[in-house]
Design a protein around this motif. Structure first.
Motif, PDB file in Angstrom:
ATOM      1  N   VAL A  15      -7.910  -4.494 131.495  1.00  0.00           N
ATOM      2  CA  VAL A  15      -7.587  -3.331 130.657  1.00  0.00           C
ATOM      3  C   VAL A  15      -8.313  -3.429 129.320  1.00  0.00           C
ATOM      4  N   MET A  16      -8.439  -2.266 128.647  1.00  0.00           N
ATOM      5  CA  MET A  16      -8.899  -2.220 127.267  1.00  0.00           C
ATOM      6  C   MET A  16      -7.667  -2.077 126.384  1.00  0.00           C
ATOM      7  N   VAL A  17      -7.606  -2.857 125.310  1.00  0.00           N
ATOM      8  CA  VAL A  17      -6.545  -2.706 124.314  1.00  0.00           C
ATOM      9  C   VAL A  17      -7.209  -2.095 123.082  1.00  0.00           C
ATOM     10  N   LYS A  18      -6.756  -0.888 122.696  1.00  0.00           N
ATOM     11  CA  LYS A  18      -7.496  -0.120 121.691  1.00  0.00           C
ATOM     12  C   LYS A  18      -6.610   0.293 120.514  1.00  0.00           C
ATOM     13  N   ALA A  19      -7.017  -0.094 119.312  1.00  0.00           N
ATOM     14  CA  ALA A  19      -6.301   0.274 118.089  1.00  0.00           C
ATOM     15  C   ALA A  19      -6.248   1.791 117.965  1.00  0.00           C
TER      16      ALA A  19
ATOM     17  N   GLY B  37     -13.176   5.970 113.149  1.00  0.00           N
ATOM     18  CA  GLY B  37     -14.147   5.581 114.167  1.00  0.00           C
ATOM     19  C   GLY B  37     -14.531   4.122 113.921  1.00  0.00           C
ATOM     20  N   GLY B  38     -15.471   3.630 114.701  1.00  0.00           N
ATOM     21  CA  GLY B  38     -15.945   2.270 114.483  1.00  0.00           C
ATOM     22  C   GLY B  38     -14.895   1.215 114.715  1.00  0.00           C
ATOM     23  N   ARG B  39     -13.921   1.529 115.572  1.00  0.00           N
ATOM     24  CA  ARG B  39     -12.874   0.545 115.841  1.00  0.00           C
ATOM     25  C   ARG B  39     -13.435  -0.640 116.605  1.00  0.00           C
ATOM     26  N   GLY B  40     -14.375  -0.334 117.504  1.00  0.00           N
ATOM     27  CA  GLY B  40     -14.991  -1.392 118.303  1.00  0.00           C
ATOM     28  C   GLY B  40     -15.617  -2.448 117.411  1.00  0.00           C
ATOM     29  N   LYS B  41     -16.443  -2.006 116.468  1.00  0.00           N
ATOM     30  CA  LYS B  41     -17.138  -2.928 115.555  1.00  0.00           C
ATOM     31  C   LYS B  41     -16.152  -3.702 114.684  1.00  0.00           C
TER      32      LYS B  41
ATOM     33  N   PRO C 150      -6.986   1.236 131.827  1.00  0.00           N
ATOM     34  CA  PRO C 150      -7.808   0.447 132.746  1.00  0.00           C
ATOM     35  C   PRO C 150      -9.228   0.317 132.199  1.00  0.00           C
ATOM     36  N   ALA C 151      -9.794  -0.874 132.233  1.00  0.00           N
ATOM     37  CA  ALA C 151     -11.164  -1.057 131.740  1.00  0.00           C
ATOM     38  C   ALA C 151     -12.131  -0.582 132.809  1.00  0.00           C
ATOM     39  N   ALA C 152     -13.099   0.194 132.381  1.00  0.00           N
ATOM     40  CA  ALA C 152     -14.118   0.648 133.317  1.00  0.00           C
ATOM     41  C   ALA C 152     -15.309  -0.296 133.224  1.00  0.00           C
ATOM     42  N   GLU C 153     -16.061  -0.407 134.310  1.00  0.00           N
ATOM     43  CA  GLU C 153     -17.340  -1.108 134.226  1.00  0.00           C
ATOM     44  C   GLU C 153     -18.355  -0.097 133.758  1.00  0.00           C
ATOM     45  N   ILE C 154     -19.160  -0.492 132.778  1.00  0.00           N
ATOM     46  CA  ILE C 154     -20.070   0.467 132.160  1.00  0.00           C
ATOM     47  C   ILE C 154     -21.521   0.172 132.523  1.00  0.00           C
ATOM     48  N   ALA C 155     -22.216   1.201 133.031  1.00  0.00           N
ATOM     49  CA  ALA C 155     -23.653   1.067 133.281  1.00  0.00           C
ATOM     50  C   ALA C 155     -24.449   1.675 132.133  1.00  0.00           C
ATOM     51  N   SER C 156     -23.959   2.796 131.571  1.00  0.00           N
ATOM     52  CA  SER C 156     -24.659   3.408 130.439  1.00  0.00           C
ATOM     53  C   SER C 156     -23.658   4.135 129.563  1.00  0.00           C
ATOM     54  N   GLU C 157     -24.018   4.318 128.281  1.00  0.00           N
ATOM     55  CA  GLU C 157     -23.128   5.004 127.338  1.00  0.00           C
ATOM     56  C   GLU C 157     -23.876   6.158 126.675  1.00  0.00           C
ATOM     57  N   SER C 158     -23.327   7.363 126.809  1.00  0.00           N
ATOM     58  CA  SER C 158     -23.896   8.547 126.167  1.00  0.00           C
ATOM     59  C   SER C 158     -22.902   9.130 125.185  1.00  0.00           C
TER      60      SER C 158
ATOM     61  N   GLY D 167     -25.607   6.867 123.225  1.00  0.00           N
ATOM     62  CA  GLY D 167     -24.198   6.905 122.847  1.00  0.00           C
ATOM     63  C   GLY D 167     -23.614   5.517 122.684  1.00  0.00           C
ATOM     64  N   GLY D 168     -22.297   5.491 122.521  1.00  0.00           N
ATOM     65  CA  GLY D 168     -21.593   4.209 122.421  1.00  0.00           C
ATOM     66  C   GLY D 168     -21.533   3.730 120.996  1.00  0.00           C
ATOM     67  N   VAL D 169     -22.699   3.572 120.387  1.00  0.00           N
ATOM     68  CA  VAL D 169     -22.735   3.059 119.006  1.00  0.00           C
ATOM     69  C   VAL D 169     -22.493   4.183 118.011  1.00  0.00           C
TER      70      VAL D 169
ATOM     71  N   ILE E 279     -16.720  12.917 122.608  1.00  0.00           N
ATOM     72  CA  ILE E 279     -16.524  11.867 123.611  1.00  0.00           C
ATOM     73  C   ILE E 279     -17.645  10.856 123.417  1.00  0.00           C
ATOM     74  N   ASN E 280     -17.281   9.653 123.006  1.00  0.00           N
ATOM     75  CA  ASN E 280     -18.294   8.637 122.732  1.00  0.00           C
ATOM     76  C   ASN E 280     -17.698   7.245 122.909  1.00  0.00           C
ATOM     77  N   PRO E 281     -17.946   6.574 123.999  1.00  0.00           N
ATOM     78  CA  PRO E 281     -18.965   6.905 124.971  1.00  0.00           C
ATOM     79  C   PRO E 281     -18.488   7.794 126.118  1.00  0.00           C
ATOM     80  N   LEU E 282     -19.438   8.630 126.584  1.00  0.00           N
ATOM     81  CA  LEU E 282     -19.345   9.214 127.906  1.00  0.00           C
ATOM     82  C   LEU E 282     -20.131   8.220 128.762  1.00  0.00           C
TER      83      LEU E 282
ATOM     84  N   LEU F 258     -14.612   7.629 127.995  1.00  0.00           N
ATOM     85  CA  LEU F 258     -13.881   6.409 127.634  1.00  0.00           C
ATOM     86  C   LEU F 258     -13.307   6.448 126.228  1.00  0.00           C
ATOM     87  N   ASP F 259     -13.661   7.439 125.451  1.00  0.00           N
ATOM     88  CA  ASP F 259     -13.100   7.556 124.098  1.00  0.00           C
ATOM     89  C   ASP F 259     -13.031   9.043 123.775  1.00  0.00           C
ATOM     90  N   ALA F 260     -12.068   9.428 122.949  1.00  0.00           N
ATOM     91  CA  ALA F 260     -11.920  10.836 122.594  1.00  0.00           C
ATOM     92  C   ALA F 260     -11.561  10.949 121.130  1.00  0.00           C
TER      93      ALA F 260
HETATM   94  P1  GDP Z   1     -14.778   3.283 118.648  1.00  0.00           P
HETATM   95  O1  GDP Z   1     -15.582   2.064 118.303  1.00  0.00           O
HETATM   96  O2  GDP Z   1     -13.696   3.534 117.636  1.00  0.00           O
HETATM   97  O3  GDP Z   1     -15.619   4.491 118.861  1.00  0.00           O
HETATM   98  O4  GDP Z   1     -14.005   2.966 120.018  1.00  0.00           O
HETATM   99  P2  GDP Z   1     -14.468   3.171 121.548  1.00  0.00           P
HETATM  100  O5  GDP Z   1     -13.302   3.580 122.316  1.00  0.00           O
HETATM  101  O6  GDP Z   1     -15.645   4.062 121.638  1.00  0.00           O
HETATM  102  O7  GDP Z   1     -14.864   1.714 122.015  1.00  0.00           O
HETATM  103  C1  GDP Z   1     -15.953   1.020 121.451  1.00  0.00           C
HETATM  104  C2  GDP Z   1     -16.780   0.370 122.538  1.00  0.00           C
HETATM  105  O8  GDP Z   1     -15.948  -0.394 123.373  1.00  0.00           O
HETATM  106  C3  GDP Z   1     -17.445   1.355 123.479  1.00  0.00           C
HETATM  107  O9  GDP Z   1     -18.658   1.854 122.970  1.00  0.00           O
HETATM  108  C4  GDP Z   1     -17.644   0.519 124.700  1.00  0.00           C
HETATM  109  O10 GDP Z   1     -18.834  -0.241 124.590  1.00  0.00           O
HETATM  110  C5  GDP Z   1     -16.458  -0.408 124.686  1.00  0.00           C
HETATM  111  N1  GDP Z   1     -15.482   0.088 125.658  1.00  0.00           N
HETATM  112  C6  GDP Z   1     -14.585   1.092 125.490  1.00  0.00           C
HETATM  113  N2  GDP Z   1     -13.909   1.313 126.627  1.00  0.00           N
HETATM  114  C7  GDP Z   1     -14.396   0.461 127.544  1.00  0.00           C
HETATM  115  C8  GDP Z   1     -14.118   0.200 128.933  1.00  0.00           C
HETATM  116  O11 GDP Z   1     -13.270   0.830 129.572  1.00  0.00           O
HETATM  117  N3  GDP Z   1     -14.845  -0.791 129.524  1.00  0.00           N
HETATM  118  C9  GDP Z   1     -15.795  -1.509 128.852  1.00  0.00           C
HETATM  119  N4  GDP Z   1     -16.458  -2.439 129.520  1.00  0.00           N
HETATM  120  N5  GDP Z   1     -16.082  -1.290 127.563  1.00  0.00           N
HETATM  121  C10 GDP Z   1     -15.406  -0.323 126.911  1.00  0.00           C
END
Ligand code: GDP
Ligand code: MN
Length: 377
Positions: free
Chosen positions: A42-46, A51-55, A92-100, A121-123, A190-193, A204-206
């Motif tokens: 799974v992904m645990v997301k704040a 934005g920029g939660r990932g970083k 649920p964590a998805a396996e990612i091939a590309s991020e748009s 995308g993604g970044v 939506i980032n990433p799509l 994967l994000d909204a």
């Molecule tokens: P943000 O940084 O606030 O925009 O949060 P995001 O939800 O976009 O998550 C940041 C990054 O975490 C994404 O760009 C992905 O690389 C990664 N991520 C998010 N969801 C998933 C997922 O389901 N699986 C994987 N492998 N990575 C994810």
């Protein structure tokens, strides 16, 4: 009005955009329980309005429920861009091939909504926009017709080569635009799509920002406001009908009219100071609004001086002067006050202030210079 990701997902799902389903947790144990139910990584997301939660370390992959609980422990209570995390989303964590990237904003220059797509995308999309703007496709939409099928398809081709993926992305773009329009949003993103290794296109994000002016006719969406996630001063200002935005400087500004408020902030900067806030007390300011405004400004520990800049038209200067006198009787100010008033009932206002031991100025430059000097003293 900002929405949390989990709220945005729920709304976008109603328009048919596919998201992996999960749950929201306020404690590590709740996060563990959701991860157990989802059975798998799974992904645990704040969940914060940022934005920029990932970083910032607010988005973590967990391989099992124990890891999910551990991540939740670390993320809950964490601060991201000055906001404290109170909830996490577990999906649920998805396996990612590309991020748009897919997004809809209002383009003020074009006077219409614009749908944007980028394969980068993604970044940080802001960084892509700043450094390589050619990597972002922009499709202006005529709001009378909405996003037309050929426009959506062009966006899809900008993201993918595979025809099924192009169609899937086009479909999501149409739904995202429909949601943006129907919800009264000023931003939908939506980032990433993402694409999965199997080739599926999933969101994967909204992110949704609703135009405050649209909330009155959408009570159901207005009810989604998370008061605990907003700066208390901004909430207090809204309750009193004041337009207030907190900033980082030391000169508290109390102004009538948005244009004059902006000009005042510019002048503060011109004379070497930094505004502590934007504040428009509105057109017809009764003394009570002024009291509330002063309360809000003085609750900011960064404020070193307060500048009133009032141009009396419908707003009467004597009303504002009375408000200042009332407020300072209710709570003594710890910082110096500079008051500039001109226009309707200016003479009465100056008399009220003088009687109460204040001095009122009429020249704007003079007042701003004094307020900046006092903030720096
Ligand atoms: P943000 O940084 O606030 O925009 O949060 P995001 O939800 O976009 O998550 C940041 C990054 O975490 C994404 O760009 C992905 O690389 C990664 N991520 C998010 N969801 C998933 C997922 O389901 N699986 C994987 N492998 N990575 C994810
Ligand atoms: Mn994101």
């Amino acid at each position: 009005m900002n929405l949390h990701e989990y709220q945005a997902r729920e709304l976008l799902q109603r328009f048919g955009i596919p998201f992996p389903h999960g749950g929201v947790a306020g404690t590590a144990e709740e996060a563990r329980a959701i991860a157990e139910r989802l059975a798998g990584p799974v992904m645990v997301k704040a969940q914060v309005h940022s934005g920029g939660r990932g970083k910032a370390g607010g988005v973590k992959l967990a391989r099992n429920p124990t890891e999910a609980a551990a991540h939740a422990t670390r993320i809950l209570g964490m601060t991201i861009h000055d906001l404290t995390v109170q909830k996490v989303l577990v999906v649920p964590a998805a396996e990612i091939a590309s991020e748009s990237y897919l997004g809809v904003i209002v383009d003020r220059a074009a006077q219409r909504p614009v749908v944007m797509g980028s394969a980068a995308g993604g970044v940080d999309i802001e960084e892509v926009a700043a450094r390589t703007p050619e990597r972002i496709q922009r499709v202006p939409v005529d709001p009378r017709y909405g996003l037309l099928p050929h426009q959506a398809t062009a966006l899809g081709f900008g993201l993918y080569r595979d025809l099924a993926q192009v169609r899937a992305a086009a479909d999501i773009a149409e739904k995202l635009y429909a949601a943006f329009y129907a919800l009264g949003a000023s931003l939908a993103e939506i980032n990433p799509l993402a694409t999965t290794p199997e080739g599926q296109v999933i969101a994967l994000d909204a992110k949704l920002v609703i135009d405050d002016n649209e909330l009155a006719r959408r009570p159901e969406i207005a009810a989604l406001r998370d008061l605990s996630a907003e700066a208390p001063s901004e909430r207090q200002a809204r309750d009193h009908g004041l337009s207030f935005i907190k900033l980082q400087g030391s000169v508290g500004c109390c102004v009538n009219g948005a244009g004059l408020a902006m000009a005042t902030m510019d002048l503060v900067k011109l004379y070497g100071g930094e505004p502590a806030n934007f504040l428009d007390i509105g057109g017809s300011s009764n003394p009570q609004k002024v009291v509330a405004a002063l309360q809000i400004i003085t609750s900011d520990p960064g404020v070193r001086s307060i500048l009133f800049n009032i141009f009396g038209g419908i707003t009467r200067c004597d009303d504002v002067a009375n408000g200042i006198v009332q407020a300072t009787r209710q709570f003594p100010l710890k910082v110096p006050l500079v008051i500039r008033l001109t226009g309707t009932n200016e003479a009465e206002a100056i008399a009220i202030l003088t009687n109460a031991g204040f001095s009122g100025l009429t020249d704007m430059d003079d007042a701003v210079r004094r307020a900046v000097a006092l903030a720096q003293a």
